[in-house]
Enzyme design. Structure first.
Site, mmCIF file in Angstrom:
data_model
loop_
_atom_site.group_PDB
_atom_site.id
_atom_site.type_symbol
_atom_site.label_atom_id
_atom_site.label_comp_id
_atom_site.label_asym_id
_atom_site.label_seq_id
_atom_site.Cartn_x
_atom_site.Cartn_y
_atom_site.Cartn_z
ATOM 1 N N HIS A 16 47.893 -24.098 64.205
ATOM 2 C CA HIS A 16 48.664 -24.055 62.938
ATOM 3 C C HIS A 16 50.177 -23.911 63.134
ATOM 4 O O HIS A 16 50.132 -23.022 64.342
ATOM 5 C CB HIS A 16 47.988 -22.913 62.010
ATOM 6 N N ASP A 18 52.330 -21.893 62.129
ATOM 7 C CA ASP A 18 52.734 -20.533 62.310
ATOM 8 C C ASP A 18 52.018 -19.739 63.653
ATOM 9 O O ASP A 18 52.759 -18.861 64.301
ATOM 10 C CB ASP A 18 52.331 -19.577 60.995
ATOM 11 N N LYS A 19 50.914 -20.380 63.702
ATOM 12 C CA LYS A 19 50.438 -19.639 64.922
ATOM 13 C C LYS A 19 51.180 -20.119 66.372
ATOM 14 O O LYS A 19 50.826 -19.326 67.269
ATOM 15 C CB LYS A 19 48.762 -19.892 64.850
ATOM 16 N N GLU A 44 61.754 -13.978 67.581
ATOM 17 C CA GLU A 44 61.256 -14.995 66.666
ATOM 18 C C GLU A 44 61.310 -16.417 67.097
ATOM 19 O O GLU A 44 62.239 -16.723 67.733
ATOM 20 C CB GLU A 44 61.979 -14.766 65.442
ATOM 21 N N GLU A 57 66.268 -10.324 69.558
ATOM 22 C CA GLU A 57 67.115 -9.385 70.471
ATOM 23 C C GLU A 57 66.166 -9.002 71.636
ATOM 24 O O GLU A 57 64.981 -8.525 71.227
ATOM 25 C CB GLU A 57 67.611 -7.928 69.676
ATOM 26 N N LYS A 176 42.594 -24.958 59.449
ATOM 27 C CA LYS A 176 42.387 -23.708 58.657
ATOM 28 C C LYS A 176 40.952 -23.521 58.039
ATOM 29 O O LYS A 176 40.301 -24.663 57.790
ATOM 30 C CB LYS A 176 43.183 -23.910 57.484
ATOM 31 N N PHE A 244 43.804 -35.896 57.212
ATOM 32 C CA PHE A 244 44.662 -35.103 57.896
ATOM 33 C C PHE A 244 45.104 -35.267 59.367
ATOM 34 O O PHE A 244 44.438 -34.659 60.227
ATOM 35 C CB PHE A 244 44.048 -33.627 58.051
ATOM 36 N N ASP A 252 54.494 -29.360 59.235
ATOM 37 C CA ASP A 252 54.840 -28.261 58.455
ATOM 38 C C ASP A 252 55.546 -27.230 59.548
ATOM 39 O O ASP A 252 55.074 -27.237 60.489
ATOM 40 C CB ASP A 252 53.738 -27.623 57.905
ATOM 41 N N ALA A 253 56.811 -26.768 59.135
ATOM 42 C CA ALA A 253 57.620 -26.100 60.103
ATOM 43 C C ALA A 253 56.706 -24.718 60.349
ATOM 44 O O ALA A 253 56.053 -24.096 59.292
ATOM 45 C CB ALA A 253 58.922 -25.675 59.526
ATOM 46 N N ARG A 258 54.428 -15.202 59.812
ATOM 47 C CA ARG A 258 54.069 -15.633 58.364
ATOM 48 C C ARG A 258 52.401 -15.501 58.170
ATOM 49 O O ARG A 258 51.927 -15.788 57.052
ATOM 50 C CB ARG A 258 54.309 -17.030 58.211
ATOM 51 N N LYS A 259 51.905 -15.215 59.231
ATOM 52 C CA LYS A 259 50.267 -14.973 58.808
ATOM 53 C C LYS A 259 49.792 -13.641 59.126
ATOM 54 O O LYS A 259 48.804 -13.251 59.851
ATOM 55 C CB LYS A 259 49.610 -15.961 59.698
ATOM 56 N N LYS A 279 57.167 -8.811 69.289
ATOM 57 C CA LYS A 279 57.530 -7.509 69.310
ATOM 58 C C LYS A 279 56.843 -6.703 70.565
ATOM 59 O O LYS A 279 55.659 -6.554 70.531
ATOM 60 C CB LYS A 279 57.146 -6.960 68.190
ATOM 61 N N LYS A 283 57.838 -1.088 69.202
ATOM 62 C CA LYS A 283 57.795 -1.437 67.610
ATOM 63 C C LYS A 283 56.628 -0.992 66.887
ATOM 64 O O LYS A 283 55.852 -1.335 67.222
ATOM 65 C CB LYS A 283 58.275 -2.885 67.334
ATOM 66 N N ASP A 285 55.811 -1.356 64.056
ATOM 67 C CA ASP A 285 54.845 -2.356 63.283
ATOM 68 C C ASP A 285 53.458 -2.595 63.924
ATOM 69 O O ASP A 285 52.929 -3.037 63.273
ATOM 70 C CB ASP A 285 55.861 -3.721 63.135
#
Length: 399
Positions: A16, A18-19, A44, A57, A176, A244, A252-253, A258-259, A279, A283, A285
């Site tokens: 995918h 995003d992955k 990123e 960074e 998916k 597909f 798709d970008a 995002r996941k 990260k 961090k 997060d």
């Protein structure tokens, strides 16, 4: 809490878009940590048609120091990105590991962030940002994960395994899944619907091809779900759009982070909002979400709750958490206040304490970037937050 209901979670494959971005970002984290265990990384990644862009960074001995790149460092970064895409399996005209354009816009970490995070004198290492982090565990699966997400992950892992092993020759990397389960008395009892959309090779967009793909996917679903749980045939949706072929970053970008619900608990528990991939473990997060999962899993494994949610909160530059909150959702065998008092005695919940307890300053992260950060098998240095070695300590504190 409702006792009878339906609940749904989704997963996405390693291919995918995003992955793909998450895995590239974590490949960079691993590269830097292999050079410098105290590296600072916030990477990123953007992926789109024949393009990969890095931004963020960094600070890393032997890679980027005093505002300058070490000789050969940028070539290593590009090689890590291309190797990630090659491993996933993209060799398509719209996205090919060997020919995509690569742009590196990583730059030095802000000195104002560094002064709050780094240890100095009597000052302990501070949190890399403010925020709230959650961890969750439930006894509805052996992995202490929500069953809807657990099955969604496992379906796609099986497709990827068969694709890499060439068990079938018509699967491509992007996919998916989505699983809806019926719950009775708070426990999952059967599947109501399953959706699987998978990128496929050319030549499958006809009745014979669609029937072949459906038969294969239905066979995988049958093997993953418990016996007798398969939904009615009309509630098994395989490529419901019909075709597909164009997928991945060409279709798709993709963007890092995002996941986050796929990465965590499939919507069965809250999320603080911060992404994990790209990260380093200073961090919170990432690292505090890992320790929250670790504590939650051990509480359920020790028998003190059937399911539990834990929240921590932090302020940037401050070492100790501002708060800890435990919710056993009415399933606890001891009071939540008692658990809240016990946990800081067993684990130091500062960023450095978390990193030390879970051995997080190692190149262990690319494996986390597909099929979930939680519910995985701890192996050596990998997925240490999935261990249940806190059980004895909890029993000593809680009785």
């Amino acid at each position: 809490m409702r006792h009878s209901f339906m609940f749904t979670s989704e997963s996405v494959s390693e291919g995918h878009p995003d992955k793909v971005s998450d895995q590239i970002s974590d490949a960079i984290v691993d590269l830097f940590l292999s050079k410098d265990p105290e590296a600072r990384i916030a990477c990123e990644t953007l992926t789109t048609t024949q393009l990969v862009v890095l931004a963020g960074e960094i600070r890393c001995k032997g890679v980027y120091e005093n505002g300058a790149w070490a000789e050969g460092a940028q070539a290593e970064i590009e090689a890590a990105a291309r190797a990630t895409v090659k491993r996933i399996g993209y060799e398509q005209s719209g996205f090919h590991w060997e020919t995509f354009e690569f742009i590196n816009r990583l730059h030095g970490q802000s000195a104002h962030i560094a002064q709050g995070v780094d240890e100095s004198g009597n000052k302990d290492e501070g949190a890399g940002d403010q925020g709230i982090m959650f961890g969750y565990a439930t006894n509805e699966t052996p992995d202490f994960m929500p069953a809807t997400l657990d099955f969604s992950h496992k379906i796609l892992e099986r497709l990827a395994k068969d694709r890499h092993a060439k068990v079938v020759d018509f699967l491509e990397p992007d996919a998916k899944s989505q699983v809806t389960l019926a719950y009775e008395d708070g426990k999952p009892v059967r599947a109501v619907a399953v959706v699987v959309s998978t990128q496929h090779a050319e030549g499958m967009d006809n009745d014979e091809g669609r029937a072949k793909l459906r038969a294969y996917v239905k066979g995988v679903i049958t093997e993953i779900l418990p016996a007798g749980w398969l939904p009615e045939d009309e509630q098994i949706y395989v490529n419901p759009t019909g075709c597909f072929e164009i997928g991945g970053p060409d279709g798709d970008a993709g963007l890092t982070g995002r996941k986050i619900i796929v990465d965590t608990y499939g919507g069965a528990a809250p999320h603080g909002g911060g992404a994990f991939s790209g990260k380093d473990p200073t961090k919170v997060d990432r690292s505090a979400a890992y320790i929250c999962r670790y504590m939650a899993k051990n509480i359920v494994a020790a028998g003190y709750a059937e399911r539990v949610t834990i929240q921590l909160s932090y302020a940037i530059g401050v070492a100790e958490p501002l708060s800890i909150h435990v919710d056993t959702h009415g399933t606890g065998t001891v009071s939540e206040e008692k658990i809240e008092a016990a946990l800081p005695k067993l684990v130091r919940l500062t960023p450095k304490g978390i990193r030390t307890h879970l051995s997080l300053n190692k190149p262990i992260y690319q494996k986390t970037a597909s099929y979930g950060h939680f519910g995985r098998k701890p192996e050596g240095d990998f997925f240490t937050w999935e261990r249940t070695d806190l059980v004895d300590g909890l029993k000593a504190e809680l009785g």
